[in-house]
Design an enzyme around this catalytic site. Structure first.
Site, mmCIF file in Angstrom:
data_model
loop_
_atom_site.group_PDB
_atom_site.id
_atom_site.type_symbol
_atom_site.label_atom_id
_atom_site.label_comp_id
_atom_site.label_asym_id
_atom_site.label_seq_id
_atom_site.Cartn_x
_atom_site.Cartn_y
_atom_site.Cartn_z
ATOM 1 C CG ASN A 1 24.106 7.902 -21.211
ATOM 2 O OD1 ASN A 1 22.926 8.239 -21.287
ATOM 3 N ND2 ASN A 1 24.877 7.786 -22.272
ATOM 4 C CB VAL B 1 -4.363 -9.921 -8.963
ATOM 5 C CG1 VAL B 1 -3.405 -9.574 -10.086
ATOM 6 C CG2 VAL B 1 -5.311 -11.026 -9.397
ATOM 7 C CD GLN B 2 -4.570 -4.471 -6.210
ATOM 8 O OE1 GLN B 2 -4.322 -3.304 -6.001
ATOM 9 N NE2 GLN B 2 -5.708 -5.034 -5.853
ATOM 10 N NE ARG C 1 27.043 8.601 -26.613
ATOM 11 C CZ ARG C 1 26.215 9.282 -27.395
ATOM 12 N NH1 ARG C 1 26.683 10.169 -28.228
ATOM 13 N NH2 ARG C 1 24.920 9.071 -27.355
ATOM 14 C CG ASP D 1 -1.969 -1.021 1.220
ATOM 15 O OD1 ASP D 1 -2.242 -1.514 0.122
ATOM 16 O OD2 ASP D 1 -2.511 -1.367 2.281
ATOM 17 N N GLY E 1 -5.945 -0.851 -0.819
ATOM 18 C CA GLY E 1 -5.631 0.375 -0.085
ATOM 19 C C GLY E 1 -6.806 0.730 0.802
ATOM 20 C CD GLN F 1 17.043 1.672 -28.065
ATOM 21 O OE1 GLN F 1 16.415 1.701 -29.116
ATOM 22 N NE2 GLN F 1 18.266 2.127 -27.970
#
Length: 791
Positions: free
Chosen positions: A541, A307-308, A743, A174, A217, A673
């Protein structure tokens, strides 16, 4: 890899080696409702405890096991916690326990612990479980005296085990505990909710339906609020912030307006503890009846229920729980008889220790405020992140009629730059709607700087970005091209479209592009407008931010894949997998993926390695194959070394492991990605982008009527999270913190977590614990300084 971690130059460096657990015994238990990630916490406590030389005991079935004793309290070894990282729930069981609420029960528990010499407790549970532990700690010496008087233990035992140390970790889906930004299990529960919402959206769209979703909740609306923010729900009901009188009519108007805008579905999210201002429950059935009778819409109710609580823990929860577990053991080693019971928790991106009593008190104050109808106070006591979530949701969900929005006469453009990252679309949606609510005309630039130079610019409306939060990739289109070559054309387009501010969402190219635009301000006055960049890249990055949009989704992809691969390796036995991750030169994905998946090693560019390190890893795996855990997992960042390629490492391992283990390799590639954004990325993208838009509005307001140009460095910034705060940093100042050749930022916070992975994989290493140790006090939400970076 021996893990020689670069230590931070500070007056007194405190290393783990200076702390010893020899002769100490730690008991670990999970109590109250279960939560995904509890096992990761148990694993970290057991392994860290053994690593520092302590004995660690499982206490099965929570406090019930402590009261019953006997076979319920068992010493754990290294292998006891193998293969549990990816398992939901708790392997040591949890139970509600009435006996522990009585002094008699606690007396039995104390007797059981003393017999094994356990005087350090690590409790993983909710506020009830932690309160119980604190009462136990306060009564401890009295309980021992009583046991001595009745002859159950001798005086020597009373002296030897004179005090009990308690450290808590909050495991609760919660997120209802004050003092920590995220409790263990919350992120995984959001994963379950969002999976369901995504699935429901497709069927609702087909039939033009309204769905009422009830989430867990009872006393805390966090799950409902964040999932509403992450899926762009039409309406949300929370216990802390009941709807105003006459909400029934308001909601129906809102739903019908959305339908009139060609939206084919409505989603309403209800926390199971939702109430109105009179403290009367608002049930999902009541809402359904209302929609059906008032509007006649085809309406369905879905109650998510347990389920949660189920399923595998998300990458975030595994890393959080592992960090907290290690921190808890360090806290126990450092505790003295005077140390109050503490909770290890997360503030921004920083592990902290807080007094347990203060956290529990504040958590109870929220409930008290709700009971007394002081809802404003309840929202503020929930903490800074809850309040900002609520305000952001309200601004993004409900559009005022055009006539009521004062026009700013400013055009604000949004552009995506670099490689696609999941969550970019959520960020665009949030910025567009925030901008429209602030009275700006919003422009979308298609296909990055290339598109900007070619004039691919269109106005974008409130309705255009509906349903964007759950979409992966970049709907606007994104390219890696930098603006440097096209400055003339870009300036011309900005002049033609009269662009007064620019929001850039992207990765390292976006950062380089911002630098180029900043340098060109002297030559092109069109660039003298407020510009801000929101970091979005799977590589994480970008200088100036600890997190970037898309990295969490990629991390979950890596973790899920590693889980499957480990399962395959367990089946075949004696197999080692070498997995290559993305990230350019930045080792974030390899390192954090290694921590979340329980890897044996992760090779990264930031920590140079040589053939001796590879050799010691092979030897380490050879030893491991002699135990019951006959599999290995090694991650390698794609650019960690020019010569030690994935193929080279695979061939080396295959040759050296001949007869002991065989080897397989796997390159994860672009799947990192793609995919639908994780709840974290949807939420983070929505919030950080909304904040960037507020900054733009403030800047534009300051200059209104003065017609001045923006030429100062603080009008061209990167917005990011740094430790605990949200910071706008001038891009020119970030230059000195950047390694342009590779980078990456010169300093990266997650390198400090590198030793954790090694310790949990049974390597001797050096771990800097200077940051931990100070018990902080809980700030009252109204008195906090800086801008919170709660996620």
């Amino acid at each position: 890899m021996d893990g020689n971690v670069p230590s931070t130059p500070r007056g007194s460096l405190k290393l783990l080696e200076h702390l010893s657990g020899a002769g100490k015994a730690i008991g670990v238990l999970t109590s109250g409702g279960d939560a995904q990630g509890m096992n990761a916490a148990v694993r970290a406590v057991v392994r860290m405890g053994i690593y520092v030389g302590a004995r660690v005991y499982f206490i099965y079935e929570g406090y019930q096991g402590m009261v019953d004793g006997g076979p319920n309290i068992v010493e754990a070894d290294w292998e006891s916690v193998s293969s549990i990282l990816q398992v939901g729930g708790t392997i040591i069981g949890s139970a509600r326990c009435k006996a522990f609420r009585t002094r008699e029960g606690r007396l039995k528990a104390a007797h059981n612990l003393v017999q094994l010499g356990i005087t350090n407790l690590c409790v993983i549970g909710g506020d009830g479980s932690l309160t119980g532990a604190n009462i136990f700690r306060k009564e401890w010496s009295g309980l021992l005296e009583e046991l001595a008087q009745s002859g159950k233990i001798d005086e020597e035992a009373v002296q030897k085990h004179a005090y009990l140390n308690v450290v808590g970790m909050v495991g609760s889906i919660d997120n209802d505990f004050c003092g920590t930004d995220m409790t263990i299990g919350t992120d995984s529960a959001l994963h379950r909710i969002i999976e369901v919402v995504d699935a429901i959206m497709t069927t609702a769209q087909s039939h033009q339906r309204t769905f009422v979703l009830e989430v867990m909740g009872r006393h805390c609306g966090y799950l409902a609020l964040v999932s509403a923010l992450a899926c762009g729900a039409d309406w949300v009901f929370l216990p802390e912030s009941p709807p105003e009188e006459g909400w029934e009519e308001h909601m129906c108007i809102k739903l019908s307006e959305n339908r009139a805008r060609k939206k084919r579905l409505n989603i309403i999210i209800v926390a199971e503890g939702a109430i109105d201002t009179q403290n009367r429950p608002i049930t999902s059935e009541k809402i359904k009846e209302l929609v059906v009778t008032q509007l006649g819409y085809d309406t369905r109710v879905t109650i998510l229920g347990h389920v949660q609580r189920g399923g595998t823990p998300s990458a975030f929860d595994r890393i959080l729980a592992s960090r907290m577990g290690v921190e808890a053991v360090v806290a126990l080693l450092e505790a003295t008889p005077e140390t109050p019971a503490c909770v290890v928790s997360l503030s921004g991106n920083h592990a902290v220790r807080l007094p347990l009593v203060e956290c529990v008190q504040m958590t109870q104050d929220v409930q008290k405020a709700m009971d007394e109808g002081r809802f404003k106070d309840a929202v503020q006591l929930r903490g800074r992140s809850f309040e900002s979530n609520l305000n952001t949701y309200k601004r993004l969900a409900i559009k005022l009629p055009d006539g009521q929005i004062p026009k700013s006469n400013c055009n604000v453009a949004i552009i995506n730059v670099g490689a696609p990252a999941a969550g970019m679309n959520a960020a665009v949606r949030s910025a567009v709607r925030m901008g429209i609510a602030d009275g700006h005309r919003m422009l979308a630039i298609y296909d990055g700087f290339d598109g900007l130079a070619k004039g691919q610019i269109k106005e974008i409306s409130w309705a255009d970005v509906g349903g964007w939060t759950g979409q992966g990739g970049s709907i606007l289109g994104t390219k890696r091209i930098l603006p440097g070559k096209y400055l003339e054309k870009i300036a011309a387009q900005m002049r033609v479209h009269n662009i007064n501010a620019l929001l850039i969402i992207g990765g390292f190219e976006a950062y380089l592009g911002l630098l180029e635009l900043s340098a060109a301000r002297e030559r092109h006055e069109e660039f003298c407008v407020p510009m801000v960049m929101v970091p979005a890249t799977v590589s994480n990055n970008v200088p100036g931010s600890d997190f970037s949009i898309g990295a969490d989704t990629a991390l979950n992809t890596i973790t899920d894949t590693c889980d499957r691969i480990k399962q395959s390796a367990s089946g075949t036995k004696r197999r080692v997998f070498i997995i290559e991750t993305m990230g350019g030169y930045c080792g974030y994905l390899a390192n954090m993926g290694g921590l979340a998946a329980g890897a044996d090693a992760a090779y990264i560019f930031e920590e140079p390695f040589d053939i001796r390190d590879l050799q010691s890893n092979v030897e380490h795996l050879t030893e491991k194959m002699k135990t019951t855990i006959q599999r290995g997992l090694v991650l390698r960042n794609e650019s960690c070394s020019e010569n030690y390629t994935t193929d080279f490492i695979y061939q080396l391992y295959s040759e050296e492991g001949k007869g002991v283990f065989d080897c397989r390799k796997n390159v994860l590639g672009h799947m990192q990605q793609g995919g639908a954004p994780s709840p974290f990325d949807r939420n983070f993208g929505t919030k950080i982008s909304a904040r960037a838009m507020q900054w733009i509005t403030t800047k534009l307001k300051e200059s209104q009527g003065k017609g001045r140009k923006f030429v100062t460095d603080d009008s061209i910034c990167v917005l990011g999270i740094s430790k605990r705060n949200l910071l706008f940093q001038p891009v020119t100042e970030l230059k000195k913190e950047t390694d342009f050749e590779h980078r990456i930022p010169k300093e990266q916070w997650w390198l400090k977590l590198r030793p954790l992975m090694k310790i949990l994989a049974k390597y001797k290493t050096s771990y800097d614990v200077s940051d931990s140790g100070q018990l902080e006090h809980l700030h009252h939400p109204r008195s906090s300084h800086g801008e919170p970076a709660a996620i």
